[in-house]
Design a protein around this motif. Structure first.
Motif, PDB file in Angstrom:
ATOM      1  N   VAL A  81      25.038  -4.224  -2.903  1.00 35.82           N
ATOM      2  CA  VAL A  81      24.663  -5.559  -3.348  1.00 35.82           C
ATOM      3  C   VAL A  81      24.593  -5.508  -4.865  1.00 35.82           C
ATOM      4  CG1 VAL A  81      22.888  -7.338  -3.309  1.00 35.82           C
ATOM      5  CG2 VAL A  81      23.339  -6.010  -1.259  1.00 35.82           C
ATOM      6  N   ASP A  82      25.221  -6.469  -5.508  1.00 34.96           N
ATOM      7  CA  ASP A  82      25.226  -6.516  -6.961  1.00 34.96           C
ATOM      8  C   ASP A  82      24.009  -7.302  -7.429  1.00 34.96           C
ATOM      9  OD1 ASP A  82      26.016  -6.239  -9.580  1.00 34.96           O
ATOM     10  OD2 ASP A  82      27.396  -7.932  -9.521  1.00 34.96           O
ATOM     11  N   LEU A  83      23.024  -6.609  -7.951  1.00 35.23           N
ATOM     12  CA  LEU A  83      21.810  -7.237  -8.468  1.00 35.23           C
ATOM     13  C   LEU A  83      21.984  -7.469  -9.957  1.00 35.23           C
ATOM     14  CD1 LEU A  83      18.856  -8.148  -8.071  1.00 35.23           C
ATOM     15  CD2 LEU A  83      18.195  -5.805  -8.637  1.00 35.23           C
ATOM     16  N   GLU A  86      18.560 -11.240 -15.548  1.00 36.04           N
ATOM     17  CA  GLU A  86      18.720 -11.920 -16.833  1.00 36.04           C
ATOM     18  C   GLU A  86      18.292 -11.015 -17.981  1.00 36.04           C
ATOM     19  OE1 GLU A  86      19.705 -15.084 -19.283  1.00 36.04           O
ATOM     20  OE2 GLU A  86      19.926 -14.998 -17.123  1.00 36.04           O
ATOM     21  N   GLY A  87      19.147 -10.872 -18.978  1.00 33.12           N
ATOM     22  CA  GLY A  87      18.814 -10.101 -20.169  1.00 33.12           C
ATOM     23  C   GLY A  87      19.068  -8.610 -20.042  1.00 33.12           C
ATOM     24  N   VAL A  88      19.701  -8.159 -18.950  1.00 32.61           N
ATOM     25  CA  VAL A  88      19.971  -6.734 -18.754  1.00 32.61           C
ATOM     26  C   VAL A  88      21.467  -6.558 -18.540  1.00 32.61           C
ATOM     27  CG1 VAL A  88      19.539  -4.729 -17.306  1.00 32.61           C
ATOM     28  CG2 VAL A  88      17.701  -6.344 -17.739  1.00 32.61           C
ATOM     29  N   LYS A  89      22.075  -5.653 -19.309  1.00 33.98           N
ATOM     30  CA  LYS A  89      23.499  -5.381 -19.154  1.00 33.98           C
ATOM     31  C   LYS A  89      23.752  -4.606 -17.871  1.00 33.98           C
ATOM     32  CE  LYS A  89      24.580  -5.237 -24.053  1.00 33.98           C
ATOM     33  NZ  LYS A  89      25.095  -4.429 -25.154  1.00 33.98           N
ATOM     34  N   LYS A  90      24.942  -4.771 -17.306  1.00 25.78           N
ATOM     35  CA  LYS A  90      25.300  -4.028 -16.098  1.00 25.78           C
ATOM     36  C   LYS A  90      25.253  -2.535 -16.370  1.00 25.78           C
ATOM     37  CE  LYS A  90      28.120  -7.263 -13.542  1.00 25.78           C
ATOM     38  NZ  LYS A  90      29.364  -7.468 -12.849  1.00 25.78           N
ATOM     39  N   GLY A  91      24.674  -1.794 -15.433  1.00 28.63           N
ATOM     40  CA  GLY A  91      24.599  -0.356 -15.559  1.00 28.63           C
ATOM     41  C   GLY A  91      23.360   0.152 -16.273  1.00 28.63           C
ATOM     42  N   SER A 109      18.800 -17.704  -6.558  1.00 21.88           N
ATOM     43  CA  SER A 109      19.904 -17.151  -5.786  1.00 21.88           C
ATOM     44  C   SER A 109      20.861 -18.268  -5.421  1.00 21.88           C
ATOM     45  CB  SER A 109      19.350 -16.489  -4.514  1.00 21.88           C
ATOM     46  OG  SER A 109      20.397 -16.046  -3.702  1.00 21.88           O
ATOM     47  N   ASN A 110      22.151 -17.969  -5.442  1.00 22.41           N
ATOM     48  CA  ASN A 110      23.115 -18.984  -5.050  1.00 22.41           C
ATOM     49  C   ASN A 110      23.394 -18.947  -3.550  1.00 22.41           C
ATOM     50  OD1 ASN A 110      24.542 -16.625  -4.989  1.00 22.41           O
ATOM     51  ND2 ASN A 110      26.298 -17.397  -6.133  1.00 22.41           N
ATOM     52  N   TYR A 119      16.587  -7.074   0.947  1.00 26.49           N
ATOM     53  CA  TYR A 119      17.079  -6.379  -0.237  1.00 26.49           C
ATOM     54  C   TYR A 119      16.086  -6.483  -1.392  1.00 26.49           C
ATOM     55  CZ  TYR A 119      19.890  -4.922  -4.141  1.00 26.49           C
ATOM     56  OH  TYR A 119      20.324  -4.278  -5.262  1.00 26.49           O
ATOM     57  N   LEU A 120      15.555  -7.679  -1.625  1.00 26.15           N
ATOM     58  CA  LEU A 120      14.603  -7.835  -2.721  1.00 26.15           C
ATOM     59  C   LEU A 120      13.327  -7.046  -2.475  1.00 26.15           C
ATOM     60  CD1 LEU A 120      15.141 -11.593  -3.499  1.00 26.15           C
ATOM     61  CD2 LEU A 120      15.730  -9.656  -4.952  1.00 26.15           C
ATOM     62  N   ALA A 121      12.913  -6.938  -1.214  1.00 28.74           N
ATOM     63  CA  ALA A 121      11.743  -6.118  -0.904  1.00 28.74           C
ATOM     64  C   ALA A 121      12.055  -4.642  -1.123  1.00 28.74           C
ATOM     65  CB  ALA A 121      11.305  -6.360   0.534  1.00 28.74           C
ATOM     66  N   ALA A 122      13.299  -4.231  -0.897  1.00 29.31           N
ATOM     67  CA  ALA A 122      13.671  -2.830  -1.074  1.00 29.31           C
ATOM     68  C   ALA A 122      13.760  -2.441  -2.548  1.00 29.31           C
ATOM     69  CB  ALA A 122      15.004  -2.539  -0.382  1.00 29.31           C
TER      70      ALA A 122
END
Length: 135
Positions: A81-83, A86-91, A109-110, A119-122
C-alpha cells in the motif's frame, strides 16, 4: 527511453500516444480467483476472529497487535500500500515517524474500505477501535 515520454502529462504521467492494454478475460482469472479464496479463507477467518474478538481487548504490546494486523492484511492479499503523507518525500517516511497518524490526526482518503482501517491501524500508533469513519 520511451519515444514520446516528453508528451506525458506531468501530474498523472499518462502517456497519450501509448496503446491501451485490455484486461485479461474473466475465464482465465475466475478459476484462479476462486482457488485463492478457498486457500486463503481458512486462514483469514480465524485470524480475524482471534484478533477482533479476543486480542483487540487484551493489553498486549504494540508489536503483537501490529503483527496480527499485518498477518490479516497479507493473508487477505494486501502486499503493498502506498502511504503518502503531506510534507514528506517518498522514501523518507521512516526517518520522520512523527508524521504518521496519531490521535487527533485528520486522514483524507480518496477511497474508503475496511482494508483502509486495518492498514492505518497497522502503521499508526492507534488501535483499530480508535480509528473511526464517516460516511
Amino acid at each position: 527511453m520511451e519515444k514520446f515520454s516528453q508528451y506525458r502529462d506531468r501530474g498523472t504521467q499518462i502517456a497519450p500516444f501509448l496503446e491501451i492494454t485490455h484486461p485479461a478475460s474473466l475465464l482465465t482469472h475466475l478459476p484462479i480467483a476462486i482457488t485463492l479464496v478457498f486457500l486463503r479463507l481458512p486462514f483469514f477467518i480465524p485470524l480475524c476472529l482471534a484478533f477482533f474478538l479476543v486480542l483487540q481487548w487484551l493489553p498486549i504490546g504494540s508489536l503483537v497487535r501490529k503483527s496480527w494486523l499485518w498477518m490479516i492484511l497479507l493473508v487477505g492479499g494486501v502486499w503493498w500500500v502506498d502511504l503518502q503523507v503531506e510534507g514528506v518525500k517518498k522514501g523518507s517516511l521512516s526517518k520522520q515517524s512523527t508524521k504518521l497518524p496519531r490521535a487527533g490526526t485528520v486522514i483524507l482518503s480518496n477511497f474508503t474500505s475496511p482494508i483502509d482501517v486495518l492498514y492505518l491501524a497497522a502503521v499508526s500508533k492507534l488501535g483499530v477501535g480508535s480509528l473511526g469513519s464517516w460516511g
